[in-house]
Design a protein around this motif. Structure first.
Motif, short mmCIF file in Angstrom:
data_model
loop_
_atom_site.label_atom_id
_atom_site.label_comp_id
_atom_site.label_asym_id
_atom_site.label_seq_id
_atom_site.Cartn_x
_atom_site.Cartn_y
_atom_site.Cartn_z
N GLN A 155 107.27 -24.76 3.69
CA GLN A 155 107.37 -23.37 3.21
C GLN A 155 107.96 -22.46 4.27
O GLN A 155 108.81 -21.63 3.97
CB GLN A 155 105.98 -22.87 2.79
N TYR A 156 107.48 -22.59 5.51
CA TYR A 156 108.04 -21.91 6.68
C TYR A 156 107.87 -20.39 6.65
O TYR A 156 108.50 -19.68 7.43
CB TYR A 156 109.53 -22.25 6.85
N THR A 157 107.04 -19.88 5.78
CA THR A 157 106.83 -18.44 5.69
C THR A 157 105.67 -18.02 6.60
O THR A 157 104.59 -18.60 6.55
CB THR A 157 106.52 -18.02 4.25
N THR A 158 105.89 -17.00 7.40
CA THR A 158 104.84 -16.47 8.26
C THR A 158 104.00 -15.48 7.48
O THR A 158 104.20 -15.28 6.27
CB THR A 158 105.44 -15.77 9.49
N SER A 159 103.07 -14.84 8.16
CA SER A 159 102.19 -13.86 7.52
C SER A 159 102.90 -12.55 7.21
O SER A 159 102.32 -11.68 6.55
CB SER A 159 100.96 -13.60 8.40
N GLN A 160 104.13 -12.40 7.69
CA GLN A 160 104.91 -11.19 7.42
C GLN A 160 106.06 -11.51 6.47
O GLN A 160 106.83 -12.44 6.69
CB GLN A 160 105.47 -10.60 8.72
N LYS A 161 106.17 -10.75 5.40
CA LYS A 161 107.23 -10.97 4.42
C LYS A 161 108.60 -10.85 5.06
O LYS A 161 108.86 -9.92 5.83
CB LYS A 161 107.10 -9.95 3.29
N GLY A 162 109.44 -11.79 4.75
CA GLY A 162 110.81 -11.76 5.26
C GLY A 162 110.98 -12.37 6.64
O GLY A 162 112.10 -12.41 7.15
N ILE A 163 109.89 -12.84 7.24
CA ILE A 163 109.97 -13.50 8.54
C ILE A 163 109.56 -14.96 8.38
O ILE A 163 108.45 -15.25 7.92
CB ILE A 163 109.09 -12.81 9.59
N PHE A 164 110.44 -15.86 8.76
CA PHE A 164 110.22 -17.29 8.63
C PHE A 164 110.19 -17.93 10.02
O PHE A 164 110.61 -17.32 11.01
CB PHE A 164 111.34 -17.92 7.79
N THR A 165 109.70 -19.15 10.09
CA THR A 165 109.68 -19.86 11.38
C THR A 165 109.82 -21.35 11.16
O THR A 165 109.43 -21.89 10.12
CB THR A 165 108.38 -19.56 12.16
N ALA A 166 110.41 -22.03 12.15
CA ALA A 166 110.63 -23.47 12.04
C ALA A 166 110.82 -24.06 13.43
O ALA A 166 111.11 -23.36 14.39
CB ALA A 166 111.86 -23.76 11.18
N GLY A 167 110.64 -25.36 13.51
CA GLY A 167 110.83 -26.07 14.77
C GLY A 167 109.56 -26.15 15.58
O GLY A 167 108.45 -25.99 15.07
N ASP A 168 109.72 -26.39 16.87
CA ASP A 168 108.56 -26.60 17.75
C ASP A 168 107.62 -25.41 17.79
O ASP A 168 106.41 -25.58 17.98
CB ASP A 168 109.04 -26.92 19.17
N CYS A 169 108.15 -24.20 17.65
CA CYS A 169 107.26 -23.02 17.69
C CYS A 169 106.32 -23.00 16.50
O CYS A 169 105.29 -22.31 16.54
CB CYS A 169 108.07 -21.73 17.77
N ARG A 170 106.64 -23.75 15.45
CA ARG A 170 105.76 -23.85 14.28
C ARG A 170 104.93 -25.13 14.31
O ARG A 170 103.73 -25.10 14.07
CB ARG A 170 106.59 -23.82 12.99
N ARG A 171 105.57 -26.27 14.62
CA ARG A 171 104.90 -27.56 14.52
C ARG A 171 104.30 -28.04 15.84
O ARG A 171 103.52 -28.98 15.88
CB ARG A 171 105.85 -28.63 13.99
N GLY A 172 104.69 -27.43 16.96
CA GLY A 172 104.28 -27.91 18.27
C GLY A 172 105.36 -28.79 18.86
O GLY A 172 106.35 -29.12 18.21
#
Length: 477
Positions: A437-454
């Motif tokens: 899904q890659y959606t953060t707690s803020q609408k319109g801001i997504f995240t992926a890669g090591d900063c998300r999965r470690g």
């Protein structure tokens, strides 16, 4: 498959590295390049008609490369078709072909009772030959949607996301806090494994495809996410994990004790800026060097120290020496947890006459002189029992060292950006977002890669970069 009995007729033969005595004299890539087509056709012929290609399973290739298909094409000497097939799933095979540990080979069906297919060599040869023959071109975007996306971080996840979103027709801008594009690819992996010309070549292709790159801008400090949201329709955070695991023992603040990534970055930057490895406090020249922690980064440190002219090199491992073959609790198709000799280990062994690794060692304290410079450290042997490390009485030892490099992995991304964006973190301190899904707690801001999965692999970063691009596109359309 084109050669049904190929795995019976041909033995595994990998592409050779440059000889140790030559490659340790420079920082050029260790690879010799792809060999003649006949050799690669034979290696591709070893790919079995296995029915279920576990190389493409969840234990195999994270980007779902169509491995049996491009192997078959190489066997039939169809290089252009193989390149097209490879680029359908992998944005940057020139990176993964060099630095990926090849989990696909660990889950190769042939590997159950034989040597796995040389998938990594074949992948690298396909893309390198594609570049050599000028078959890899900038992507032509025929239609622009008018939507604008800002990607923070130019590592493999950010580059993959940008590549995919640009192909759809969105306008993509990548912000990078360093002075060069590439993130981990530029400063985290030394030239010997990944030439920076290879990275720059891909970046140039992406620029010519319409992607904008902005360097020396630290989002969250130089500019706020609120400011970016005013100018862009979506934000993607792909900052990687840069908060390293520290070793908090006595005299940790002694001069000469450094994080591995600080050391590697300094050396690579010196090579790029000056054309040579600068001699400084971070140089290993004429020093006894100890690298604490193994893995790829530890190997990169010992190899770099060797090229800088270290007097001696030792690599501490907390765990015991791995077995030479799979254990019963590590069955195929899981990644084989076995003893390996990487390029740096082979180089140090050649120069100093023995493998640099010392196992079952725990560092108890650093030793410093009156000028607060490290001159050694104290260790004790340990035994891993019932989930805990037990110190072995009488095993204490003192080691000489004037440069100590900490290579014990990373714990999380730095949090100034997440604080600025006001996004939630997970229990490990990573940016919180569900995989897929890659959606953060803020609408319109997504995240992926090591900063998300470690902390993970380059190939997983590409996987997540491709995945987040799908979700950003769904959000925008």
């Amino acid at each position: 498959m084109g050669k049904i009995t190929g795995f019976k007729e041909f033995n595994r033969k990998t592409e050779a590295y440059r000889s140790v005595d030559l490659r340790i004299k420079d920082y050029g890539e260790i690879f010799t390049g792809y060999s003649d087509a006949v050799h690669l056709q034979e290696q591709a012929a070893r790919c079995m008609d296995c029915g279920v290609p576990f190389c493409q399973s969840e234990n195999g290739c994270p980007v779902d490369n169509l491995i049996p298909e491009f192997n078959d094409l190489i066997y039939h000497n169809k290089w252009q078709e193989a390149l097209t097939r490879l680029l359908k799933t992998n944005n940057f095979p020139e990176f993964t072909g060099r630095v990926c540990p090849a989990p696909c080979e660990g889950s190769c069906v042939l590997g159950i009772n034989n040597s796995a297919v040389t998938i990594k060599n074949i992948e690298q040869a396909i893309i390198d030959r594609g570049f050599d023959e000028d078959r890899v071109k900038p992507y032509t975007v025929e239609y622009r949607t008018g939507k604008k996306i800002a990607i923070i971080g130019s590592g493999p996840a950010g580059l993959a996301a940008a590549d995919e979103l640009n192909k759809i027709g969105h306008n993509v801008t990548i912000f990078e806090r360093d002075d060069r594009i590439g993130g981990l690819l530029m400063y985290g992996i030394p030239n010997m494994k990944l030439s920076k010309d290879v990275v720059d070549r891909r970046v140039k292709l992406m620029q010519n495809s319409g992607i904008e790159f902005i360097i020396n801008v630290n989002v969250g400090k130089d500019i706020t996410t609120i400011q970016l949201q005013q100018d862009f329709d979506a934000l993607v955070l792909t900052t990687g994990v840069s908060k390293a695991r520290d070793l908090l023992v006595d005299n940790r603040q002694a001069q000469g004790v450094h994080m591995a990534m600080e050391y590697l970055t300094h050396n690579t930057k010196s090579l790029l800026d000056n054309g040579y490895a600068e001699e400084s406090d971070l140089s290993a020249k004429d020093k006894d060097v100890i690298v604490i922690g193994g893995g790829d980064t530890g190997t990169d440190c010992i190899s770099t120290a060797l090229r800088q002219g270290a007097r001696s090199i030792v690599n501490f491992e907390l765990m015991s020496k791995p077995p030479t073959k799979r254990m019963s609790n590590n069955p195929w198709p899981l990644w084989p947890l076995i003893y390996r000799v990487d390029y740096g280990h082979a180089e140090v062994t050649e120069v100093f006459g023995k493998d640099p690794r010392q196992y079952c060692l725990m560092t108890k304290s650093f030793i410093k002189d009156d000028q607060n410079s490290v001159i050694g450290l104290n260790t004790v042997n340990v035994d891993f029992q019932n989930g805990e490390f037990m110190e072995m009485n009488g095993s204490e030892r003192t080691w000489s060292a004037q440069l100590v490099l900490l290579s014990m992995g990373f714990v999380s991304p730095e949090h100034y950006l997440s604080d600025d964006a006001n996004i939630k973190l997970d229990e490990h301190g990573n940016y919180k977002a569900k995989y897929g899904q890659y959606t953060t707690s803020q609408k319109g801001i997504f995240t992926a890669g090591d900063c998300r999965r470690g902390q993970s692999l380059v190939v997983w970063a590409i996987n997540e970069g491709r995945g987040v691009a799908v979700k950003v596109n769904e959000y925008l359309t």
